[in-house]
Design a protein around this motif. Structure first.
Motif, short mmCIF file in Angstrom:
data_model
loop_
_atom_site.label_atom_id
_atom_site.label_comp_id
_atom_site.label_asym_id
_atom_site.label_seq_id
_atom_site.Cartn_x
_atom_site.Cartn_y
_atom_site.Cartn_z
N PRO A 32 0.83 -1.20 0.00
CA PRO A 32 0.00 0.00 0.00
C PRO A 32 0.87 1.25 0.00
O PRO A 32 1.92 1.28 0.60
CB PRO A 32 -0.81 -0.11 1.30
N LYS A 33 0.38 2.29 -0.68
CA LYS A 33 1.11 3.54 -0.75
C LYS A 33 1.10 4.21 0.62
O LYS A 33 0.11 4.16 1.33
CB LYS A 33 0.49 4.49 -1.77
N GLN A 34 2.22 4.82 0.95
CA GLN A 34 2.32 5.54 2.20
C GLN A 34 1.79 6.95 1.99
O GLN A 34 2.38 7.73 1.26
CB GLN A 34 3.78 5.59 2.66
N ALA A 35 0.68 7.28 2.58
CA ALA A 35 0.13 8.62 2.47
C ALA A 35 0.74 9.50 3.55
O ALA A 35 1.01 9.05 4.65
CB ALA A 35 -1.38 8.59 2.59
N ALA A 36 0.97 10.73 3.19
CA ALA A 36 1.46 11.72 4.14
C ALA A 36 0.40 12.81 4.24
O ALA A 36 -0.49 12.90 3.40
CB ALA A 36 2.79 12.28 3.67
N THR A 37 0.51 13.64 5.24
CA THR A 37 -0.49 14.67 5.46
C THR A 37 0.18 16.02 5.63
O THR A 37 1.18 16.14 6.34
CB THR A 37 -1.32 14.36 6.72
N LEU A 38 -0.39 17.01 4.98
CA LEU A 38 0.06 18.38 5.11
C LEU A 38 -1.00 19.13 5.92
O LEU A 38 -2.18 19.10 5.57
CB LEU A 38 0.22 19.01 3.72
N HIS A 39 -0.61 19.74 7.01
CA HIS A 39 -1.54 20.46 7.89
C HIS A 39 -1.52 21.94 7.52
O HIS A 39 -0.46 22.52 7.30
CB HIS A 39 -1.13 20.29 9.35
N GLY A 40 -2.71 22.55 7.47
CA GLY A 40 -2.77 23.95 7.11
C GLY A 40 -3.90 24.70 7.80
O GLY A 40 -4.80 24.10 8.40
N GLU A 87 -9.08 25.13 9.37
CA GLU A 87 -7.98 24.18 9.49
C GLU A 87 -8.28 22.98 8.60
O GLU A 87 -9.42 22.58 8.46
CB GLU A 87 -7.80 23.76 10.94
N PHE A 88 -7.22 22.43 8.00
CA PHE A 88 -7.39 21.29 7.11
C PHE A 88 -6.17 20.38 7.17
O PHE A 88 -5.10 20.79 7.64
CB PHE A 88 -7.63 21.75 5.67
N GLU A 89 -6.36 19.16 6.71
CA GLU A 89 -5.29 18.19 6.54
C GLU A 89 -5.41 17.63 5.14
O GLU A 89 -6.39 16.98 4.80
CB GLU A 89 -5.40 17.07 7.58
N PHE A 118 -13.30 33.67 -1.99
CA PHE A 118 -11.91 33.97 -1.64
C PHE A 118 -10.96 33.04 -2.39
O PHE A 118 -11.31 31.89 -2.70
CB PHE A 118 -11.70 33.80 -0.13
N VAL A 119 -9.74 33.53 -2.64
CA VAL A 119 -8.69 32.76 -3.31
C VAL A 119 -7.34 33.10 -2.69
O VAL A 119 -7.20 34.12 -2.01
CB VAL A 119 -8.62 33.07 -4.83
N THR A 120 -6.36 32.25 -2.94
CA THR A 120 -4.99 32.63 -2.59
C THR A 120 -4.52 33.61 -3.65
O THR A 120 -4.75 33.42 -4.84
CB THR A 120 -4.05 31.41 -2.56
N GLU A 121 -3.90 34.69 -3.21
CA GLU A 121 -3.45 35.72 -4.14
C GLU A 121 -2.30 35.22 -5.00
O GLU A 121 -2.20 35.54 -6.18
CB GLU A 121 -3.01 36.95 -3.34
N ARG A 122 -1.45 34.42 -4.40
CA ARG A 122 -0.34 33.77 -5.12
C ARG A 122 -0.11 32.42 -4.48
O ARG A 122 -0.67 32.14 -3.42
CB ARG A 122 0.92 34.63 -5.08
N ARG A 123 0.67 31.62 -5.12
CA ARG A 123 0.95 30.29 -4.56
C ARG A 123 1.69 30.42 -3.24
O ARG A 123 2.52 31.30 -3.06
CB ARG A 123 1.78 29.48 -5.54
N VAL A 124 1.38 29.51 -2.34
CA VAL A 124 1.96 29.52 -1.00
C VAL A 124 3.04 28.44 -0.95
O VAL A 124 2.73 27.25 -1.06
CB VAL A 124 0.87 29.23 0.06
N PRO A 125 4.32 28.81 -0.81
CA PRO A 125 5.39 27.80 -0.77
C PRO A 125 5.23 26.88 0.44
O PRO A 125 4.91 27.35 1.53
CB PRO A 125 6.67 28.62 -0.66
N VAL A 126 5.45 25.59 0.22
CA VAL A 126 5.38 24.61 1.30
C VAL A 126 6.54 23.63 1.17
O VAL A 126 7.10 23.46 0.10
CB VAL A 126 4.05 23.82 1.30
N ALA A 127 6.85 23.00 2.29
CA ALA A 127 7.88 21.95 2.33
C ALA A 127 7.20 20.69 2.85
O ALA A 127 7.18 20.45 4.06
CB ALA A 127 9.03 22.37 3.23
N GLU A 132 5.31 21.00 9.66
CA GLU A 132 4.85 22.31 10.08
C GLU A 132 3.43 22.58 9.56
O GLU A 132 3.04 22.09 8.52
CB GLU A 132 5.78 23.40 9.55
N THR A 133 2.70 23.40 10.30
CA THR A 133 1.38 23.84 9.85
C THR A 133 1.57 25.03 8.93
O THR A 133 2.21 26.01 9.30
CB THR A 133 0.49 24.22 11.04
N VAL A 134 1.02 24.93 7.71
CA VAL A 134 1.14 26.00 6.73
C VAL A 134 -0.02 26.97 6.96
O VAL A 134 -1.17 26.57 6.94
CB VAL A 134 1.08 25.44 5.29
N GLU A 135 0.30 28.23 7.17
CA GLU A 135 -0.73 29.24 7.37
C GLU A 135 -0.70 30.22 6.20
O GLU A 135 0.37 30.64 5.78
CB GLU A 135 -0.52 29.97 8.68
#
Length: 143
Positions: A32-40, A87-89, A118-127, A132-135
């Motif tokens: 099975p594929k290993q899923a990861a989660t990004l918190h925001g 908040e989302f995952e 509403f929209v994001t004005e520009r792309r939000v860089p993430v790692a 980390e929680t992306v805000e």
């Protein structure tokens, strides 16, 4: 003792050959594929509450350094929102992310009838994978 060991050894080899192998042409089940989660956490500055049927859509984008193509690595729609902030995952497959890839988030927030608020004005860089929680802040669409 040697006389007794020889028949037992022959029996072990015989039974070992009886193990069933998967038929030719069929694939063995993949791991099975290993899923990861990004918190925001998404928010906006306007002093207003969206209806309960609002939908937050978040996309994880990947852009390679060598070329300009951007691919959607993961996307998800979130309903039954409580906020702002929202908040989302976001689940994603880490095997789709290459070392030479720059990742970012793009998000929209719509009313239940599909009207874009509403929209994001520009792309939000993430790692991805940093834990980390992306805000980020959403801005009013069209304004």
């Amino acid at each position: 003792m040697r006389i007794l060991a020889l028949p037992l050894l022959a029996l072990a080899f015989t039974l070992g050959g009886c193990q069933s192998a998967p038929p030719r042409g069929t694939a063995t089940p993949a791991a099975p594929k290993q899923a990861a989660t990004l918190h925001g956490r998404a928010s906006y500055l306007e002093r207003m509450q969206l209806p309960a049927d609002a939908v937050l859509e978040v996309q994880l984008l990947g852009e390679r350094t060598a070329d300009t193509s951007t691919s959607v690595l993961a996307e998800q729609r979130f309903t039954r929102l409580h906020g702002p902030p929202y908040e989302f995952e976001l689940a994603y497959d880490p095997t789709r992310i290459d070392a030479d890839m720059h990742c970012s988030l793009r998000a929209t927030l719509r009313r239940g009838d599909g009207h874009l608020e509403f929209v994001t004005e520009r792309r939000v860089p993430v790692a991805p994978g940093s834990g980390e929680t992306v805000e980020f802040r959403l801005v009013r669409a069209g304004g």
